[in-house]
Design a protein around this motif. Structure first.
Motif, PDB file in Angstrom:
ATOM      1  N   SER A 201       0.892  -1.150   0.000  1.00  0.00           N
ATOM      2  CA  SER A 201       0.000   0.000   0.000  1.00  0.00           C
ATOM      3  C   SER A 201       0.933   1.202   0.000  1.00  0.00           C
ATOM      4  CB  SER A 201      -0.901   0.020   1.238  1.00  0.00           C
ATOM      5  OG  SER A 201      -1.575   1.270   1.318  1.00  0.00           O
ATOM      6  N   THR A 202       1.123   1.823  -1.150  1.00  0.00           N
ATOM      7  CA  THR A 202       2.023   2.977  -1.226  1.00  0.00           C
ATOM      8  C   THR A 202       1.419   4.187  -0.521  1.00  0.00           C
ATOM      9  OG1 THR A 202       1.133   3.724  -3.362  1.00  0.00           O
ATOM     10  CG2 THR A 202       2.971   2.158  -3.416  1.00  0.00           C
ATOM     11  N   THR A 203       0.146   4.083  -0.145  1.00  0.00           N
ATOM     12  CA  THR A 203      -0.538   5.116   0.627  1.00  0.00           C
ATOM     13  C   THR A 203       0.171   5.380   1.945  1.00  0.00           C
ATOM     14  OG1 THR A 203      -2.590   4.161  -0.265  1.00  0.00           O
ATOM     15  CG2 THR A 203      -2.813   5.803   1.491  1.00  0.00           C
ATOM     16  N   LYS A 204       0.855   4.359   2.464  1.00  0.00           N
ATOM     17  CA  LYS A 204       1.453   4.453   3.794  1.00  0.00           C
ATOM     18  C   LYS A 204       2.837   5.113   3.710  1.00  0.00           C
ATOM     19  CE  LYS A 204      -2.204   2.235   5.260  1.00  0.00           C
ATOM     20  NZ  LYS A 204      -2.820   1.763   4.008  1.00  0.00           N
ATOM     21  N   TYR A 205       3.872   4.463   4.202  1.00  0.00           N
ATOM     22  CA  TYR A 205       5.174   5.111   4.320  1.00  0.00           C
ATOM     23  C   TYR A 205       5.750   5.589   2.990  1.00  0.00           C
ATOM     24  CZ  TYR A 205       5.595   3.668   9.208  1.00  0.00           C
ATOM     25  OH  TYR A 205       5.413   3.510  10.559  1.00  0.00           O
ATOM     26  N   MET A 206       5.479   4.898   1.896  1.00  0.00           N
ATOM     27  CA  MET A 206       6.077   5.300   0.627  1.00  0.00           C
ATOM     28  C   MET A 206       5.652   6.714   0.242  1.00  0.00           C
ATOM     29  SD  MET A 206       6.281   1.957  -1.807  1.00  0.00           S
ATOM     30  CE  MET A 206       7.635   0.796  -1.591  1.00  0.00           C
ATOM     31  N   ASP A 207       4.356   7.001   0.326  1.00  0.00           N
ATOM     32  CA  ASP A 207       3.908   8.393   0.179  1.00  0.00           C
ATOM     33  C   ASP A 207       4.321   9.158   1.433  1.00  0.00           C
ATOM     34  OD1 ASP A 207       2.535  10.826  -0.076  1.00  0.00           O
ATOM     35  OD2 ASP A 207       0.703   9.956   0.716  1.00  0.00           O
ATOM     36  N   GLY A 208       3.869   8.689   2.581  1.00  0.00           N
ATOM     37  CA  GLY A 208       4.342   9.194   3.855  1.00  0.00           C
ATOM     38  C   GLY A 208       3.748  10.502   4.326  1.00  0.00           C
ATOM     39  N   HIS A 209       2.822  11.079   3.575  1.00  0.00           N
ATOM     40  CA  HIS A 209       2.287  12.384   3.944  1.00  0.00           C
ATOM     41  C   HIS A 209       0.758  12.420   3.933  1.00  0.00           C
ATOM     42  CE1 HIS A 209       6.444  13.043   2.608  1.00  0.00           C
ATOM     43  NE2 HIS A 209       6.457  14.011   3.499  1.00  0.00           N
ATOM     44  N   GLY A 210       0.141  11.248   3.814  1.00  0.00           N
ATOM     45  CA  GLY A 210      -1.320  11.189   3.825  1.00  0.00           C
ATOM     46  C   GLY A 210      -1.932  11.939   2.659  1.00  0.00           C
ATOM     47  N   ALA A 211      -1.247  11.931   1.509  1.00  0.00           N
ATOM     48  CA  ALA A 211      -1.691  12.758   0.384  1.00  0.00           C
ATOM     49  C   ALA A 211      -2.377  11.960  -0.732  1.00  0.00           C
ATOM     50  CB  ALA A 211      -0.498  13.522  -0.194  1.00  0.00           C
ATOM     51  N   VAL A 212      -1.848  10.777  -1.065  1.00  0.00           N
ATOM     52  CA  VAL A 212      -2.377  10.067  -2.233  1.00  0.00           C
ATOM     53  C   VAL A 212      -2.516   8.566  -1.966  1.00  0.00           C
ATOM     54  CG1 VAL A 212      -1.604  11.700  -3.988  1.00  0.00           C
ATOM     55  CG2 VAL A 212      -0.030   9.935  -3.210  1.00  0.00           C
ATOM     56  N   LEU A 213      -3.616   8.010  -2.416  1.00  0.00           N
ATOM     57  CA  LEU A 213      -3.831   6.566  -2.358  1.00  0.00           C
ATOM     58  C   LEU A 213      -3.029   5.881  -3.457  1.00  0.00           C
ATOM     59  CD1 LEU A 213      -7.705   6.490  -1.909  1.00  0.00           C
ATOM     60  CD2 LEU A 213      -6.029   5.841  -0.173  1.00  0.00           C
ATOM     61  N   GLY A 214      -2.609   4.658  -3.197  1.00  0.00           N
ATOM     62  CA  GLY A 214      -1.911   3.910  -4.228  1.00  0.00           C
ATOM     63  C   GLY A 214      -1.447   2.555  -3.746  1.00  0.00           C
ATOM     64  N   GLY A 215      -1.085   1.709  -4.684  1.00  0.00           N
ATOM     65  CA  GLY A 215      -0.549   0.385  -4.383  1.00  0.00           C
ATOM     66  C   GLY A 215       0.488   0.004  -5.414  1.00  0.00           C
ATOM     67  N   ALA A 216       1.229  -1.067  -5.133  1.00  0.00           N
ATOM     68  CA  ALA A 216       2.249  -1.555  -6.068  1.00  0.00           C
ATOM     69  C   ALA A 216       2.385  -3.062  -5.948  1.00  0.00           C
ATOM     70  CB  ALA A 216       3.600  -0.889  -5.800  1.00  0.00           C
ATOM     71  N   ILE A 217       2.729  -3.695  -7.059  1.00  0.00           N
ATOM     72  CA  ILE A 217       3.045  -5.127  -7.112  1.00  0.00           C
ATOM     73  C   ILE A 217       4.416  -5.268  -7.758  1.00  0.00           C
ATOM     74  CG2 ILE A 217       2.302  -7.426  -7.840  1.00  0.00           C
ATOM     75  CD1 ILE A 217      -0.467  -6.237  -8.411  1.00  0.00           C
ATOM     76  N   VAL A 218       5.287  -6.076  -7.145  1.00  0.00           N
ATOM     77  CA  VAL A 218       6.627  -6.304  -7.684  1.00  0.00           C
ATOM     78  C   VAL A 218       6.856  -7.806  -7.813  1.00  0.00           C
ATOM     79  CG1 VAL A 218       9.078  -5.826  -7.433  1.00  0.00           C
ATOM     80  CG2 VAL A 218       7.416  -4.245  -6.432  1.00  0.00           C
ATOM     81  N   ASP A 219       7.377  -8.220  -8.940  1.00  0.00           N
ATOM     82  CA  ASP A 219       7.709  -9.636  -9.176  1.00  0.00           C
ATOM     83  C   ASP A 219       9.204  -9.840  -8.942  1.00  0.00           C
ATOM     84  OD1 ASP A 219       7.937 -12.252  -9.985  1.00  0.00           O
ATOM     85  OD2 ASP A 219       7.260 -11.918 -12.040  1.00  0.00           O
ATOM     86  N   GLY A 220       9.557 -10.866  -8.148  1.00  0.00           N
ATOM     87  CA  GLY A 220      10.956 -11.178  -7.913  1.00  0.00           C
ATOM     88  C   GLY A 220      11.616 -11.856  -9.095  1.00  0.00           C
ATOM     89  N   GLY A 221      10.820 -12.376 -10.023  1.00  0.00           N
ATOM     90  CA  GLY A 221      11.350 -12.949 -11.256  1.00  0.00           C
ATOM     91  C   GLY A 221      12.037 -14.286 -11.118  1.00  0.00           C
ATOM     92  N   LYS A 222      11.788 -15.011 -10.017  1.00  0.00           N
ATOM     93  CA  LYS A 222      12.491 -16.279  -9.805  1.00  0.00           C
ATOM     94  C   LYS A 222      11.576 -17.510  -9.839  1.00  0.00           C
ATOM     95  CE  LYS A 222      16.210 -14.227  -7.063  1.00  0.00           C
ATOM     96  NZ  LYS A 222      16.896 -14.191  -5.741  1.00  0.00           N
ATOM     97  N   PHE A 223      10.276 -17.305  -9.672  1.00  0.00           N
ATOM     98  CA  PHE A 223       9.388 -18.474  -9.642  1.00  0.00           C
ATOM     99  C   PHE A 223       9.208 -19.015 -11.061  1.00  0.00           C
ATOM    100  CE2 PHE A 223       5.534 -20.944  -9.379  1.00  0.00           C
ATOM    101  CZ  PHE A 223       5.675 -21.601  -8.163  1.00  0.00           C
ATOM    102  N   ASP A 224       9.418 -20.313 -11.206  1.00  0.00           N
ATOM    103  CA  ASP A 224       9.350 -20.958 -12.518  1.00  0.00           C
ATOM    104  C   ASP A 224       7.920 -21.422 -12.778  1.00  0.00           C
ATOM    105  OD1 ASP A 224       9.652 -22.379 -14.850  1.00  0.00           O
ATOM    106  OD2 ASP A 224      11.457 -23.450 -14.201  1.00  0.00           O
ATOM    107  N   TRP A 225       7.154 -20.587 -13.479  1.00  0.00           N
ATOM    108  CA  TRP A 225       5.742 -20.899 -13.731  1.00  0.00           C
ATOM    109  C   TRP A 225       5.594 -22.142 -14.592  1.00  0.00           C
ATOM    110  CZ3 TRP A 225       3.330 -18.107 -10.379  1.00  0.00           C
ATOM    111  CH2 TRP A 225       3.802 -16.828 -10.050  1.00  0.00           C
ATOM    112  N   MET A 226       6.423 -22.282 -15.615  1.00  0.00           N
ATOM    113  CA  MET A 226       6.288 -23.414 -16.533  1.00  0.00           C
ATOM    114  C   MET A 226       6.620 -24.739 -15.869  1.00  0.00           C
ATOM    115  SD  MET A 226       5.031 -22.247 -19.292  1.00  0.00           S
ATOM    116  CE  MET A 226       5.193 -23.686 -20.342  1.00  0.00           C
ATOM    117  N   ALA A 227       7.435 -24.707 -14.812  1.00  0.00           N
ATOM    118  CA  ALA A 227       7.737 -25.942 -14.081  1.00  0.00           C
ATOM    119  C   ALA A 227       6.519 -26.457 -13.328  1.00  0.00           C
ATOM    120  CB  ALA A 227       8.888 -25.712 -13.109  1.00  0.00           C
TER     121      ALA A 227
END
Length: 424
Positions: A201-227
């Motif tokens: 929830s980027t709304t929290k510390y990443m924004d840090g000023h109670g100004a904007v709502l937001g979120g983020a998703i990050v992929d670590g790129g290591k999980f082998d889906w095809m396996a």
């Protein structure tokens, strides 16, 4: 590159004569010379933008910075943290599937999984974060598709044993998603401990000023889906709704997850972060590494004061040696956890009510992780419909107060808390 430097300069490197700050591309659409040029974008054969519901240049630059901070391979922004968690889970699950999740996660996410996604035909088993490996493994089913937890739970402040949960997830051929909102990548990078997907929830510390709502998703790129192709048909078989593309084949481990979430889920649900919000989020990210040090220092100072006060029955803060999560915090959060502290007042509901009323600096808000200190007594606000027995069962007893320590002077915060306690 050091995380401090990434906070300031990551994600965007201007060229000669280009804007020093990321540009705000406040446009819904993008012009092309030919239909063939645009067609390449729809076929995911070329990079570019055609409609900001799916992707926007400003948002992508900020997502890139968060991706660098977490040490991932691909990332996307969403309209809120709730949207980020839903997209991350629904990107892997469909009707008939099953989720294993920590039982102490944020109430909104718990409800998302246990109620809303259940209506979609997706079931869940919730496990105590301190469960044994045997208890954790027993929660899995043949149709389990993902494991979910929070590095530091909101508001329970439990600490997830990321390695334990990752080990169990991978033993059953599924990925681990970790919500890393409270520590942020400044204090913990779950990928380094085996997590596969990280949300915020980027709304929290990443924004840090109670100004904007937001979120983020990050992929670590290591999980082998095809396996594990039989478990993840959405990633490993042709998507008839997007030109028959097979994401895991075309984009590999590093990009399949985020590409599918963008091309399929963002297309259909539209929970996009606005370019203006992304721009303001980036302003917050530039000082995140500095602010987190102060939040953690204030949180520890307040927690120590509360622990020594006779009118305080207990304190929940993993930085305290008395915390049952202290050893996990030492392992995963050696540089600090967060600025959120919860505590119970010996006088119960009435004492909590008086304490909240007498605070001068700490504002009564439902928010946390802000530059300004804020406070909440769930029994008299967010959970006021529950009686004392129900509150206790929900993990938010009547005497509980949650305080998010901001960037003010620790001396002033403690003085404010002390005078409020004196009135009880």
């Amino acid at each position: 590159m050091n995380r401090d430097t990434i906070c300031v300069q990551g994600g965007y490197t201007p060229g000669n004569g280009e804007p020093r700050q990321i540009p705000i591309i406040q446009s819904t659409t993008f012009k092309y010379a030919t239909s063939e040029d645009m067609g390449k974008l729809f076929d995911l054969e070329a990079d570019g933008y055609f409609y900001s519901r799916l992707q926007n240049p400003t948002c992508d630059l900020v997502a890139r910075k968060i991706c660098e901070l977490e040490g991932g391979t691909a990332a996307m922004l969403t309209s809120s943290g709730q949207a980020a968690n839903f997209f991350a889970l629904f990107n892997l699950c469909e009707a008939g599937d099953h989720i294993v999740a920590s039982s102490t996660i944020y109430g909104g996410t718990f409800n998302l999984i246990s109620v809303t996604m259940k209506k979609m035909g997706i079931e869940a088993t919730f496990v105590d974060p301190l469960c044994t490996e045997e208890e954790l493994n027993a929660a899995f089913r043949p149709n389990t598709k993902v494991v979910f937890g929070e590095t530091i739970a909101n508001p329970a402040l439990t600490v997830l044993d990321i390695e334990k949960f990752a080990k169990a997830a991978h033993a059953h051929g599924v990925p681990l998603i970790v919500d890393n909102t409270f520590p942020t990548p400044v204090n913990c990078r779950p990928f380094e401990w085996g997590a596969d997907i990280v949300t915020h929830s980027t709304t929290k510390y990443m924004d840090g000023h109670g100004a904007v709502l937001g979120g983020a998703i990050v992929d670590g790129g290591k999980f082998d889906w095809m396996a594990h192709a039989e478990k993840f048909p959405g990633l490993c078989t042709p998507d008839d709704s997007y030109h028959g593309i097979t994401y895991a084949e075309r984009f590999g481990k590093e990009g399949a997850f985020i590409t599918k979430a963008t091309a399929q889920l963002m297309r259909d649900f539209g929970s996009m972060q606005s370019p203006m919000n992304a721009y303001m989020l980036n302003l917050g990210l530039e000082s995140l590494h500095v602010r987190m040090q102060r939040h953690c220092a204030n949180g520890m100072a307040v927690a120590k004061f509360l622990e020594s006060h006779p009118k305080v029955a207990y304190v929940n803060y993993c930085g305290l040696e008395s915390s049952p999560y202290h050893a996990l915090a030492e392992k995963y959060l050696p540089n600090g956890s967060c600025g959120v502290v919860s505590f119970g007042l010996a006088g119960g509901r009435e004492a909590a009510s008086i304490f909240m009323k007498e605070l001068k600096l700490a504002a009564i808000e439902t928010h946390v992780a802000d530059a300004r200190t804020c406070c909440l007594n769930p029994a008299s606000s967010t959970h006021r419909q529950m009686n004392d027995e129900q509150l206790k069962a929900a993990g938010v007893p009547a005497e509980l107060v949650r305080m998010s320590c901001g960037l003010e002077s620790a001396e002033d915060l403690i003085a404010d808390i002390a005078q409020a306690l004196d009135k009880i």
